[in-house]
Write an enzyme that holds these catalytic residues in place. Structure first.
Site, PDB file in Angstrom:
ATOM      1  CD  GLU A  67      -7.520  -9.839  12.195  1.00 59.00           C
ATOM      2  OE1 GLU A  67      -6.506 -10.524  11.995  1.00 59.00           O
ATOM      3  OE2 GLU A  67      -7.798  -8.812  11.534  1.00 59.00           O
TER       4      GLU A  67
ATOM      5  CB  SER B 252      -8.169  -2.570   3.360  1.00 58.44           C
ATOM      6  OG  SER B 252      -9.088  -3.082   4.292  1.00 58.44           O
ATOM      7  CG  HIS B 253      -9.348   0.198   6.741  1.00 55.51           C
ATOM      8  ND1 HIS B 253      -8.521  -0.882   6.530  1.00 55.51           N
ATOM      9  CD2 HIS B 253      -8.737   0.942   7.692  1.00 55.51           C
ATOM     10  CE1 HIS B 253      -7.470  -0.797   7.321  1.00 55.51           C
ATOM     11  NE2 HIS B 253      -7.562   0.305   8.030  1.00 55.51           N
TER      12      HIS B 253
ATOM     13  NE  ARG C 153      -3.642  -2.263   2.575  1.00 58.04           N
ATOM     14  CZ  ARG C 153      -4.415  -2.558   3.621  1.00 58.04           C
ATOM     15  NH1 ARG C 153      -4.480  -1.718   4.642  1.00 58.04           N
ATOM     16  NH2 ARG C 153      -5.110  -3.671   3.639  1.00 58.04           N
TER      17      ARG C 153
ATOM     18  CB  THR D  78      -3.050  -8.559  14.158  1.00 59.82           C
ATOM     19  OG1 THR D  78      -3.533  -8.225  15.469  1.00 59.82           O
ATOM     20  CG2 THR D  78      -3.883  -7.847  13.109  1.00 59.82           C
TER      21      THR D  78
ATOM     22  CE  LYS E 267      -9.760  -7.763   7.625  1.00 58.88           C
ATOM     23  NZ  LYS E 267      -8.390  -8.308   7.493  1.00 58.88           N
TER      24      LYS E 267
ATOM     25  CG  ASP F  57     -13.528  -2.726   4.602  1.00 56.16           C
ATOM     26  OD1 ASP F  57     -14.264  -3.613   4.124  1.00 56.16           O
ATOM     27  OD2 ASP F  57     -12.295  -2.868   4.716  1.00 56.16           O
TER      28      ASP F  57
ATOM     29  CG  ASP G 115     -11.442  -6.950   4.418  1.00 55.53           C
ATOM     30  OD1 ASP G 115     -11.830  -5.785   4.623  1.00 55.53           O
ATOM     31  OD2 ASP G 115     -10.231  -7.268   4.418  1.00 55.53           O
ATOM     32  NE  ARG G 116     -10.223  -3.705   8.049  1.00 53.26           N
ATOM     33  CZ  ARG G 116      -9.252  -3.260   8.829  1.00 53.26           C
ATOM     34  NH1 ARG G 116      -9.543  -2.516   9.886  1.00 53.26           N
ATOM     35  NH2 ARG G 116      -7.992  -3.543   8.585  1.00 53.26           N
TER      36      ARG G 116
ATOM     37  CB  SER H  25      -9.183  -4.367  13.114  1.00 49.67           C
ATOM     38  OG  SER H  25      -8.857  -5.651  12.617  1.00 49.67           O
TER      39      SER H  25
ATOM     40  CG  ASP I 175     -11.049  -4.823   1.211  1.00 43.44           C
ATOM     41  OD1 ASP I 175     -11.469  -4.223   2.215  1.00 43.44           O
ATOM     42  OD2 ASP I 175     -10.211  -5.742   1.271  1.00 43.44           O
TER      43      ASP I 175
END
Length: 601
Positions: A411, A159-160, A67, A392, A424, A324, A328-329, A413, A326
């Site tokens: 997790e 991600s987020h 990233r 993690t 996730k 989020d 996954d959250r 998060s 992508d």
């Protein structure tokens, strides 16, 4: 129940939609073969163009991929160098294989997809399967790889993290079980980035990614697919969709899902609206935008401010949820009620067997990351389930799942998942909660008193007690200041034997968490600085590697109670004494210059 919210965050979602009105300097540049090329033939029957290049610093890859700021990725050969290094690290394995490709819709994704397709052709892949418009949620990528037995997949996501030309872009590789690349691969990638000299491109035109269908170039194929199809098929093997549809149809039930202008918009519309019958208005901000409409696609009480306001209104929906960038959250909300992610995974595990058909035979085991609260531990003990505490990183759960030792994991998060895939899964968590509510209300007549999110939580706490939990995030701290703070905490640990008093808390053990994988015997060291007290309370400090600039310091605080009179206390109130201890022993404010964290969860 009241929740302390930080609604005046540094980055909140803007009101204007992304319209592509960007300065010329910020617009993606088409990749051109401007250097000397050596025409040969790729194994796929496509002409090969070899482009000289040289190593670029800073391309070390983690489990979450690489990233950086978007403009860094847009620099000459930056993306191409990393992708070529991945293919070189994988070696002859890739010859004749099929690669999946997709992303979260962030800025530069479509241009990046064209570069990756050409590199895949030039390195011997026989086929690339791409999500329409280069979109594929992270959990959907895992499902696609597993269902179609693909070699692996590339995800263009940060991600987020915020998107756009001035924010973040990312790339990650998932392997043949749908899992994030293991360290043996990421280490090889990094080694290749430091010695790369040639890029191998297939001589192809850009592929139209807006239409589902197959394009052929000699022996090489690009198939554009609906990115929801395989994922939905997987979810239908997990959940009782007829039960969910019946529950959603109740006039006394309502749901709102905030896609945060990110990738899950099309998934929510297909699953919640088309499949389960929720009204179109149930999906909020469901059109993906390259800059997430100016927002920060992180589903927490700060960045999902608009959803929080909806759920704290007098006439709120029964269930509120968000995912989020992508997909996954997740975040789960009831009416004026926040489900902490640590509690969420514990509650899903507790009710999984009775409410989710995939788990009707019982759970194989459960796992959580070390910073996540001990709520799941108590469920595991009560249900006599194998339990694992890992560092993690989802790869640790994947090893356990592949060995048949873990069914549900999570997790703190905002990541929750099951062994149906190896990532996730935000929508999985939403459907799990919908399943719990549907099951709990199966005998409640329409118009009767519904069992709510709050009721589920209170029933759970009455049985297991409550682990109060909070996380303080200090984002984009200078690397030097973050390192100084961590060094200071290490010195506190070194000088604090068992029995040391910190305010009203007595130390049981202080250490740097280390994990030996029970499956492959690998060791992960320095995974978080822990202070565990005699009453089970914990303070933990970690540096997060999910940002693209500076460091993110995360401070975790946990305290358990089995006193029913305290179950509905605000977590910040219940944890105030131990939060004070944590801030004092770490001297966070001194080292960071921050009076307050960026985000409080």
């Amino acid at each position: 129940m009241q929740v302390q919210q930080k609604l005046n965050a540094n980055r909140v979602r803007g009101s204007s939609a992304f319209a592509g009105k960007l300065p010329t300097s910020a617009r993606p540049r088409a990749f051109s073969f401007s250097r000397k090329q050596s025409p040969t033939m790729a194994a796929t029957g496509v002409a090969l163009k070899e482009v000289p290049t040289k190593p670029i610093e800073g391309q070390k890859t983690g489990t979450s991929g690489l990233r950086k700021r978007t403009k860094v990725f847009m620099g000459e050969n930056y993306l191409a160098n990393w992708v070529q290094s991945l293919f070189s690290a994988l070696g002859d394995e890739v010859k004749g294989q099929t690669l999946a490709l997709g992303g979260d819709g962030r800025y530069y994704g479509k241009e990046a997809a064209q570069i990756i397709i050409k590199l895949a052709a030039g390195n011997g892949f026989k086929k690339v399967i791409v999500g329409q418009d280069a979109l594929t949620a992270t959990p959907a990528m895992s499902a696609l790889i597993r269902r179609r037995k693909l070699y692996g997949g590339l995800l263009m996501t940060a991600s987020h993290n915020p998107g756009g030309p001035d924010n973040d872009f990312g790339i990650k590789f998932n392997y043949s079980a749908g899992e994030p690349a293991p360290e043996r691969i990421t280490d090889k990638i990094y080694g290749e980035t430091m010695k790369i000299s040639t890029l191998k491109f297939g001589d192809l035109p850009d592929v139209d990614l807006s239409k589902v269908g197959t394009s052929k170039f000699g022996d090489f194929e690009v198939e554009v697919v609906d990115p929801v199809d395989d994922y939905l098929a997987t979810l239908k093997e997990v959940f009782d969709f007829p039960m969910l549809k019946k529950y959603v149809a109740r006039k006394d039930f309502s749901i709102i899902f905030d896609a945060m202008h990110a990738v899950t918009g099309p998934y929510a519309k297909r699953i919640l609206v088309q499949e389960l019958g929720a009204p179109a208005s149930a999906v909020k901000d469901g059109v993906p935008a390259p800059d997430f409409n100016g927002g920060h696609p992180d589903p927490n009480l700060t960045y999902a401010e608009e959803l929080v306001k909806i759920m704290w209104a007098d006439k709120a929906p029964v269930l509120g949820a968000a995912s989020d960038g992508d997909g996954d959250r997740n975040m789960i909300l009831g009416h004026k009620f926040f489900i902490n992610p640590s509690d969420s995974v514990a509650m899903i595990a507790a009710y999984a067997q009775e409410s989710i058909p995939y788990y009707k035979g019982g759970l194989k085991g459960v796992a959580r990351s070390m910073p996540t609260s001990g709520a799941l531990d108590r469920v595991a003990k009560a249900l006599n389930l194998p339990f694992f505490e890992t560092p993690t990183g989802w790869k640790f759960f994947g090893n356990l799942m592949d060995a048949g030792k873990c069914s549900v994991c999570g997790e703190e998060s905002f990541g929750t998942g099951g062994d149906h895939i190896r990532e996730k899964d935000g929508i999985f968590a939403v459907l799990a909660w919908l399943s719990i509510l549907a099951y709990k209300n199966k005998d409640v007549p329409e118009g009767g008193k519904l069992v709510t999110v709050r009721d589920v939580a209170m029933e759970h706490w009455s049985k297991f007690g409550r682990n109060f939990f909070s996380r303080y995030d200090y984002e984009e701290v200078s690397d030097k200041d973050a390192a100084s703070m961590i060094d200071h905490v290490r010195s506190v640990i070194a000088s604090s034997p068992k029995g040391t008093k910190f305010g009203d808390f007595t130390l049981d053990v202080a250490d740097d968490f280390e994990y030996v994988d029970p499956i492959d015997g690998s060791k992960a060291s320095k995974q978080g600085l822990r202070f565990v007290f005699t009453d089970g309370s914990r303070i933990i400090f970690r540096l997060s590697g999910t940002g693209s600039a500076g460091a993110t310091i995360r401070m975790y605080i946990e305290q358990y109670t089995n006193d029913p009179s305290k179950y509905e206390l605000d977590a910040q109130v219940a944890l105030a004494p131990i939060i004070k201890v944590a801030l004092e022993l770490s001297q966070l404010q001194k080292f960071t210059g921050r009076e307050k964290p960026t985000v409080i969860t």
